[in-house]
Design a protein around this motif. Sequence first.
Motif, PDB file in Angstrom:
ATOM      1  N   GLU A 285      23.057 -17.830  19.777  1.00 40.13           N
ATOM      2  CA  GLU A 285      21.773 -17.484  19.160  1.00 40.13           C
ATOM      3  C   GLU A 285      20.875 -18.713  19.029  1.00 40.13           C
ATOM      4  O   GLU A 285      19.655 -18.629  19.246  1.00 40.13           O
ATOM      5  CB  GLU A 285      22.011 -16.860  17.781  1.00 40.13           C
ATOM      6  CG  GLU A 285      22.713 -15.519  17.793  1.00 40.13           C
ATOM      7  CD  GLU A 285      24.221 -15.624  18.044  1.00 40.13           C
ATOM      8  OE1 GLU A 285      24.837 -14.606  18.414  1.00 40.13           O
ATOM      9  OE2 GLU A 285      24.780 -16.745  17.877  1.00 40.13           O
ATOM     10  N   GLN A 286      21.460 -19.853  18.696  1.00 40.31           N
ATOM     11  CA  GLN A 286      20.681 -21.091  18.594  1.00 40.31           C
ATOM     12  C   GLN A 286      20.132 -21.502  19.949  1.00 40.31           C
ATOM     13  O   GLN A 286      18.989 -21.960  20.051  1.00 40.31           O
ATOM     14  CB  GLN A 286      21.545 -22.202  18.007  1.00 40.31           C
ATOM     15  CG  GLN A 286      21.838 -22.045  16.532  1.00 40.31           C
ATOM     16  CD  GLN A 286      22.909 -23.007  16.033  1.00 40.31           C
ATOM     17  OE1 GLN A 286      23.755 -23.477  16.798  1.00 40.31           O
ATOM     18  NE2 GLN A 286      22.881 -23.295  14.738  1.00 40.31           N
ATOM     19  N   LEU A 287      20.929 -21.349  21.000  1.00 38.25           N
ATOM     20  CA  LEU A 287      20.459 -21.686  22.342  1.00 38.25           C
ATOM     21  C   LEU A 287      19.326 -20.763  22.767  1.00 38.25           C
ATOM     22  O   LEU A 287      18.333 -21.217  23.347  1.00 38.25           O
ATOM     23  CB  LEU A 287      21.616 -21.616  23.348  1.00 38.25           C
ATOM     24  CG  LEU A 287      21.234 -21.797  24.826  1.00 38.25           C
ATOM     25  CD1 LEU A 287      20.427 -23.065  25.060  1.00 38.25           C
ATOM     26  CD2 LEU A 287      22.501 -21.794  25.694  1.00 38.25           C
ATOM     27  N   ALA A 288      19.448 -19.479  22.479  1.00 38.98           N
ATOM     28  CA  ALA A 288      18.389 -18.526  22.825  1.00 38.98           C
ATOM     29  C   ALA A 288      17.082 -18.908  22.136  1.00 38.98           C
ATOM     30  O   ALA A 288      16.005 -18.909  22.751  1.00 38.98           O
ATOM     31  CB  ALA A 288      18.801 -17.112  22.435  1.00 38.98           C
ATOM     32  N   GLN A 289      17.165 -19.257  20.858  1.00 40.20           N
ATOM     33  CA  GLN A 289      15.981 -19.643  20.094  1.00 40.20           C
ATOM     34  C   GLN A 289      15.398 -20.956  20.629  1.00 40.20           C
ATOM     35  O   GLN A 289      14.176 -21.109  20.742  1.00 40.20           O
ATOM     36  CB  GLN A 289      16.325 -19.779  18.610  1.00 40.20           C
ATOM     37  CG  GLN A 289      15.192 -20.331  17.747  1.00 40.20           C
ATOM     38  CD  GLN A 289      13.915 -19.528  17.847  1.00 40.20           C
ATOM     39  OE1 GLN A 289      13.953 -18.300  17.954  1.00 40.20           O
ATOM     40  NE2 GLN A 289      12.770 -20.210  17.823  1.00 40.20           N
ATOM     41  N   TYR A 290      16.277 -21.895  20.973  1.00 39.53           N
ATOM     42  CA  TYR A 290      15.819 -23.192  21.488  1.00 39.53           C
ATOM     43  C   TYR A 290      15.074 -23.009  22.806  1.00 39.53           C
ATOM     44  O   TYR A 290      14.008 -23.593  23.021  1.00 39.53           O
ATOM     45  CB  TYR A 290      17.007 -24.134  21.676  1.00 39.53           C
ATOM     46  CG  TYR A 290      16.618 -25.545  22.069  1.00 39.53           C
ATOM     47  CD1 TYR A 290      15.890 -26.348  21.206  1.00 39.53           C
ATOM     48  CD2 TYR A 290      16.989 -26.063  23.304  1.00 39.53           C
ATOM     49  CE1 TYR A 290      15.530 -27.640  21.564  1.00 39.53           C
ATOM     50  CE2 TYR A 290      16.627 -27.349  23.672  1.00 39.53           C
ATOM     51  CZ  TYR A 290      15.900 -28.131  22.794  1.00 39.53           C
ATOM     52  OH  TYR A 290      15.551 -29.412  23.162  1.00 39.53           O
ATOM     53  N   SER A 291      15.625 -22.185  23.686  1.00 39.01           N
ATOM     54  CA  SER A 291      14.968 -21.923  24.963  1.00 39.01           C
ATOM     55  C   SER A 291      13.601 -21.283  24.745  1.00 39.01           C
ATOM     56  O   SER A 291      12.607 -21.679  25.380  1.00 39.01           O
ATOM     57  CB  SER A 291      15.844 -21.014  25.836  1.00 39.01           C
ATOM     58  OG  SER A 291      15.174 -20.662  27.026  1.00 39.01           O
TER      59      SER A 291
END
Length: 310
Positions: A285-291
Amino acid sequence: MGAYSQLSAAQTFPERPLRLLVGQAAGTSPDVVARTVAAKWSELLGQPVVVDNRPGAAESIAADAVAKSAPDGYTVLFGSIASHGIGPAVNKKLPYDPARDFAPISLVGTVPNVLVAYPGLPAKGMREFIAHIKANPGRLNYGSTGVGTSTHLGMELLKAKAGIDIVHVPYKSGSAAFADVMAGQVAAGLFNLPSQLALIRSGKLRALGVSSLRRSSQLPDVPTIDESGVPGYEVVVWYAVFAPAGTVKPIHARLHSDLIRAIDSPQLRERMAQLGVDPMTSTPEQLAQYSRSEIEKWGKVVREAAVKLE
């Protein structure tokens, strides 16, 4: 896939080697980092993780191949700021959707850029550089490794935040850009830090500031651009792993947990530090938000600088 089939697949996964697609050629920095991660990840998964280089089109060839792969966990992407940040911001005709077509696994690490200048330039530091550009608006040039790269858009972001006017000169290769900065053909450039270390230490280039929010352990005496009069400035090249959308949850969870263990291992962290990479992990979820935040950030830069692909 039913619940029983998912459980069965997860219990036996992986039964064969995995492919880790990389959108850069063998021997490049992303490829070396990917192979380093793959070696440790293989140990934990109990199957080889084979790097498959698919260079070209700003990493979109590799990304598209993974997006269209079976969601069985055996084909994953070594993605980056190019495939899931700047690329989607610059190119609205990508063959894949960076959010819809992928199941994010985890961030892997970040690499700062460093603003370097011709040693003969009358600016010893970042503040002097900004003052010199402001005194000579539109008369000095900066080099990049191509339109739409972090070396280009990072400078356009600096221009906007610092209120300076310096002209972009894109090059077809990093080596050509570095050579012209050393020769004074262009005044400066914002390049990947690991590629600049030897040139900086030998005095062939002058380091003015690093683009991360923290100073680099490899150049501890060089301040960040953020602390040098351009608050909030941050540009990092980042790497991350993505699976195809629809990858079954138990398999996705296994990929994530073993990747985190690999990146957190002392041996891998030491090797990544040698490569100039700051290891970093995340939840999916953090990676999705970062992208998403990176696409938004660079989309704004692209619009304001009127960047167009050549």
